[in-house]
Design a protein around this motif. Structure first.
Motif, PDB file in Angstrom:
ATOM      1  N   CYS A 283       0.822  -1.219   0.000  1.00  0.00           N
ATOM      2  CA  CYS A 283       0.000   0.000   0.000  1.00  0.00           C
ATOM      3  C   CYS A 283       0.853   1.265   0.000  1.00  0.00           C
ATOM      4  CB  CYS A 283      -0.931   0.006   1.214  1.00  0.00           C
ATOM      5  SG  CYS A 283      -2.072  -1.411   1.263  1.00  0.00           S
ATOM      6  N   ARG A 284       2.036   1.195   0.593  1.00  0.00           N
ATOM      7  CA  ARG A 284       2.887   2.384   0.677  1.00  0.00           C
ATOM      8  C   ARG A 284       3.622   2.664  -0.628  1.00  0.00           C
ATOM      9  NH1 ARG A 284       5.735   0.887   6.501  1.00  0.00           N
ATOM     10  NH2 ARG A 284       3.813   0.863   7.762  1.00  0.00           N
ATOM     11  N   HIS A 285       3.746   1.670  -1.484  1.00  0.00           N
ATOM     12  CA  HIS A 285       4.535   1.835  -2.716  1.00  0.00           C
ATOM     13  C   HIS A 285       3.762   1.313  -3.929  1.00  0.00           C
ATOM     14  CE1 HIS A 285       8.081   2.831  -0.300  1.00  0.00           C
ATOM     15  NE2 HIS A 285       7.697   1.855   0.502  1.00  0.00           N
ATOM     16  N   LEU A 286       2.496   1.674  -4.032  1.00  0.00           N
ATOM     17  CA  LEU A 286       1.695   1.247  -5.175  1.00  0.00           C
ATOM     18  C   LEU A 286       2.135   1.972  -6.443  1.00  0.00           C
ATOM     19  CD1 LEU A 286      -2.004   0.890  -3.974  1.00  0.00           C
ATOM     20  CD2 LEU A 286      -0.537  -0.887  -4.945  1.00  0.00           C
ATOM     21  N   GLU A 295       1.529  -2.319 -11.465  1.00  0.00           N
ATOM     22  CA  GLU A 295       2.771  -2.743 -12.119  1.00  0.00           C
ATOM     23  C   GLU A 295       3.598  -3.537 -11.111  1.00  0.00           C
ATOM     24  OE1 GLU A 295       3.615  -2.545 -15.135  1.00  0.00           O
ATOM     25  OE2 GLU A 295       2.266  -1.061 -16.009  1.00  0.00           O
ATOM     26  N   TRP A 296       3.371  -4.860 -11.066  1.00  0.00           N
ATOM     27  CA  TRP A 296       4.006  -5.688 -10.043  1.00  0.00           C
ATOM     28  C   TRP A 296       5.512  -5.773 -10.226  1.00  0.00           C
ATOM     29  CZ3 TRP A 296       1.466  -6.782  -5.846  1.00  0.00           C
ATOM     30  CH2 TRP A 296       0.063  -6.874  -5.874  1.00  0.00           C
ATOM     31  N   LYS A 297       5.959  -5.749 -11.472  1.00  0.00           N
ATOM     32  CA  LYS A 297       7.400  -5.835 -11.716  1.00  0.00           C
ATOM     33  C   LYS A 297       8.122  -4.591 -11.186  1.00  0.00           C
ATOM     34  CE  LYS A 297      10.792  -6.416 -15.441  1.00  0.00           C
ATOM     35  NZ  LYS A 297      10.973  -6.603 -16.909  1.00  0.00           N
ATOM     36  N   LEU A 298       7.583  -3.411 -11.478  1.00  0.00           N
ATOM     37  CA  LEU A 298       8.178  -2.184 -10.970  1.00  0.00           C
ATOM     38  C   LEU A 298       8.051  -2.097  -9.454  1.00  0.00           C
ATOM     39  CD1 LEU A 298       6.915   0.366 -13.670  1.00  0.00           C
ATOM     40  CD2 LEU A 298       9.156  -0.732 -13.511  1.00  0.00           C
ATOM     41  N   MET A 299       6.945  -2.609  -8.926  1.00  0.00           N
ATOM     42  CA  MET A 299       6.748  -2.592  -7.480  1.00  0.00           C
ATOM     43  C   MET A 299       7.774  -3.462  -6.768  1.00  0.00           C
ATOM     44  SD  MET A 299       2.725  -2.524  -6.492  1.00  0.00           S
ATOM     45  CE  MET A 299       3.173  -3.034  -4.847  1.00  0.00           C
ATOM     46  N   PHE A 301      10.913  -4.124  -7.566  1.00  0.00           N
ATOM     47  CA  PHE A 301      12.219  -3.463  -7.440  1.00  0.00           C
ATOM     48  C   PHE A 301      12.127  -2.211  -6.572  1.00  0.00           C
ATOM     49  CE2 PHE A 301      12.767  -5.942 -11.355  1.00  0.00           C
ATOM     50  CZ  PHE A 301      13.940  -6.606 -11.038  1.00  0.00           C
ATOM     51  N   ALA A 302      10.958  -1.557  -6.539  1.00  0.00           N
ATOM     52  CA  ALA A 302      10.781  -0.415  -5.643  1.00  0.00           C
ATOM     53  C   ALA A 302      10.763  -0.868  -4.183  1.00  0.00           C
ATOM     54  CB  ALA A 302       9.489   0.327  -5.991  1.00  0.00           C
ATOM     55  N   LEU A 303      10.117  -1.989  -3.914  1.00  0.00           N
ATOM     56  CA  LEU A 303      10.070  -2.514  -2.548  1.00  0.00           C
ATOM     57  C   LEU A 303      11.433  -3.020  -2.093  1.00  0.00           C
ATOM     58  CD1 LEU A 303       6.659  -4.436  -2.799  1.00  0.00           C
ATOM     59  CD2 LEU A 303       7.119  -2.431  -1.385  1.00  0.00           C
ATOM     60  N   ARG A 304      12.221  -3.539  -3.031  1.00  0.00           N
ATOM     61  CA  ARG A 304      13.557  -4.024  -2.670  1.00  0.00           C
ATOM     62  C   ARG A 304      14.449  -2.902  -2.154  1.00  0.00           C
ATOM     63  NH1 ARG A 304      15.808  -8.945  -4.576  1.00  0.00           N
ATOM     64  NH2 ARG A 304      17.705  -8.082  -3.691  1.00  0.00           N
ATOM     65  N   LYS A 305      14.191  -1.671  -2.597  1.00  0.00           N
ATOM     66  CA  LYS A 305      14.995  -0.534  -2.152  1.00  0.00           C
ATOM     67  C   LYS A 305      14.657  -0.123  -0.726  1.00  0.00           C
ATOM     68  CE  LYS A 305      15.512   1.421  -6.802  1.00  0.00           C
ATOM     69  NZ  LYS A 305      15.215   2.591  -7.671  1.00  0.00           N
ATOM     70  N   HIS A 306      13.438  -0.469  -0.268  1.00  0.00           N
ATOM     71  CA  HIS A 306      12.988  -0.011   1.048  1.00  0.00           C
ATOM     72  C   HIS A 306      12.953  -1.122   2.095  1.00  0.00           C
ATOM     73  CE1 HIS A 306      11.359   3.031  -1.760  1.00  0.00           C
ATOM     74  NE2 HIS A 306      11.544   3.883  -0.756  1.00  0.00           N
ATOM     75  N   TYR A 307      12.772  -2.372   1.658  1.00  0.00           N
ATOM     76  CA  TYR A 307      12.610  -3.467   2.614  1.00  0.00           C
ATOM     77  C   TYR A 307      13.517  -4.628   2.214  1.00  0.00           C
ATOM     78  CZ  TYR A 307       8.304  -0.807   3.270  1.00  0.00           C
ATOM     79  OH  TYR A 307       7.395   0.200   3.466  1.00  0.00           O
TER      80      TYR A 307
END
Length: 367
Positions: A283-286, A295-299, A301-307
C-alpha cells in the motif's frame, strides 16, 4: 600462536632425536637473526654507487626489521584454516573455559573453504562475506582478514572457471571496494589492522577482480540433446515460478523470445512480491499503469529498495541451543549414520537445532 620468548607459560623447546642424541630445534626468530647477521655490513650499507648514499645505524636497523617482516610475510602467505565442522560459541569466561569466541576466530576455524565448493552453501558464504565487508571488516584480526581475502580469491577464481552466479560476486566486490575506499581515506579515524600499504594492495586486487568479472563472457555450449528451449511452455513457466530473485527472472528472460514473454507475466511478479513482502508494504509503494493496473514488476524493485527480501539458501550453518555449538550439518551423514554434525548430548538433538542466517551469524558475536 607459540611463544618465541622464554616465558614460563610457553610449551617449552622443541627437540629432535638424532643418532648423536636429542637436539633442540631452532626457532624461526633465531634463524632470522642468524641470516640477518650474515647479511649485515658493519654499521653502513651503500645503496647507490652513483651518489654514494649511506645508511646510518638507525636506518640500517629499520631495514633489518623490514627484511624480517618480509620473511615472515612470505612464509605466512598460505591459508590458516582449521577446517572444523563445529565450534563452541562461548561469550564469557567460566571455570572450564577461559576467554570467549570472536567473529574472527569463528571465521578462521569453521570450514568455509570447502563450503564454497558446495553449490547449496555457496550463496550463503557469499552473503556472509558481503555482510562482513559492509560492517565487520575492521573487527577481524590480521589472520582472519588474510583468510577472508583467501576465501574471496577462491570464490572469484571459481566464478571465472564455472561462470556460476557472477552477479552475486560483483555485488560483493562492489560493497567491499566501497568500504575499503572509505576506510583508507579515513586512516587515523578508523581502526585498520595492518599496514595501510597492505590495504591499498588489497584494494588494487579487488579492482583487478572486478575488471576480470566485467570482461567475463559466457561461452555458448554446443549440445545436440534436449535444451531448455525444447521444453513445453507450462514447464518453462514452472521453472520461472521457482525463482526467488527478480534479477534471475530477468536474466533468464534474455535467453529466448519465449522466455522473455513468460518473464513479463504480471502474475509471476505478483507472486514474487507476495512471497517477499507484506500487504501493508504494498500500500505504501503502489505503482499503477495508465490503465489503472498494478505494475508488479516495478513494485518489486521499488520494494527491494525499502525493505529486505526473504533470504533463501540451500544449506546454512546451524546452532545447537543445548550445546551452544555452531556447526555445518551434513544431511547425508545425518540420514545414514544419524550424525547430528557435532557431539550433542541432548536427548532429542533435532529439536535443539536452529538455522543460522548470515546476519544471525554476525549477531552471535556481538557482545
Amino acid at each position: 600462536m607459540p611463544f618465541l620468548g622464554q616465558d614460563w607459560r610457553s610449551p617449552g623447546w622443541s627437540w629432535i632425536k638424532t643418532e648423536d642424541g636429542w637436539k633442540r630445534c631452532e626457532s624461526c626468530s633465531q634463524k632470522l637473526e642468524r641470516e640477518n647477521n650474515h647479511c649485515n655490513i658493519n654499521h653502513s650499507i651503500i645503496l647507490n654507487s652513483e651518489d654514494g648514499e649511506i645508511f646510518n645505524n638507525e636506518e640500517h636497523e629499520y631495514a633489518s626489521k623490514k627484511r624480517k617482516k618480509d620473511h615472515f610475510r612470505n612464509d605466512t602467505n598460505t591459508q590458516s584454516f582449521y577446517r572444523e565442522k563445529w565450534i563452541y560459541v562461548h561469550k564469557e569466561s567460566t571455570k572450564e573455559r577461559h576467554g570467549y569466541c570472536t567473529l574472527g576466530e569463528a571465521f578462521n576455524r569453521l570450514d568455509f573453504s570447502s563450503a564454497i565448493q558446495d553449490i547449496r552453501r555457496f550463496n550463503y558464504v557469499v552473503k556472509l562475506l558481503q555482510l562482513i565487508a559492509k560492517s565487520q571488516l575492521t573487527s577481524l584480526s590480521g589472520v582472519a582478514q588474510k583468510n577472508y581475502f583467501n576465501i574471496l580469491d577462491k570464490i572469484v577464481q571459481k566464478v571465472l572457471d564455472d561462470h556460476h552466479n557472477p552477479r552475486l560476486i560483483k555485488d560483493l566486490l562492489q560493497d567491499l571496494s566501497s568500504t575499503l575506499c572509505i576506510l583508507i581515506r579515513g586512516v587515523g579515524k578508523s581502526v585498520l589492522v595492518g599496514n595501510i600499504n597492505i590495504w591499498i594492495c588489497r584494494l588494487e586486487t579487488i579492482l583487478a577482480w572486478q575488471q576480470q568479472l566485467q570482461d567475463l563472457q559466457m561461452t555458448k555450449q554446443v549440445n545436440n540433446g534436449l535444451t531448455l528451449s525444447d521444453l513445453p511452455l507450462h514447464m518453462l513457466n514452472n521453472i520461472l515460478y521457482r525463482f526467488s530473485d527478480g534479477w534471475d527472472i530477468i536474466t533468464l528472460g534474455q535467453v529466448t523470445p519465449t522466455l522473455y514473454m513468460l518473464s513479463e507475466d504480471r502474475q509471476l511478479w505478483k507472486k514474487l512480491c507476495q512471497y517477499h513482502f507484506a500487504e501493508k508494504q504494498f500500500c505504501r509503494h503502489l505503482i499503477l499503469s495508465e490503465k489503472g493496473h498494478i505494475e508488479w514488476k516495478l513494485m518489486y524493485f521499488a520494494l527491494r529498495k525499502h525493505y529486505p527480501a526473504k533470504e533463501q539458501y540451500g544449506d546454512t550453518l546451524h546452532f545447537c541451543r543445548h550445546c551452544s555449538i555452531l556447526f555445518w550439518k551434513d544431511y547425508h551423514l545425518a540420514l545414514l549414520f544419524k550424525d547430528s554434525g557435532h557431539p550433542c548430548t541432548a536427548a532429542d538433538p533435532d529439536s535443539c537445532f536452529t538455522p543460522v542466517s548470515p546476519q544471525h551469524f554476525i549477531d552471535l558475536f556481538k557482545f
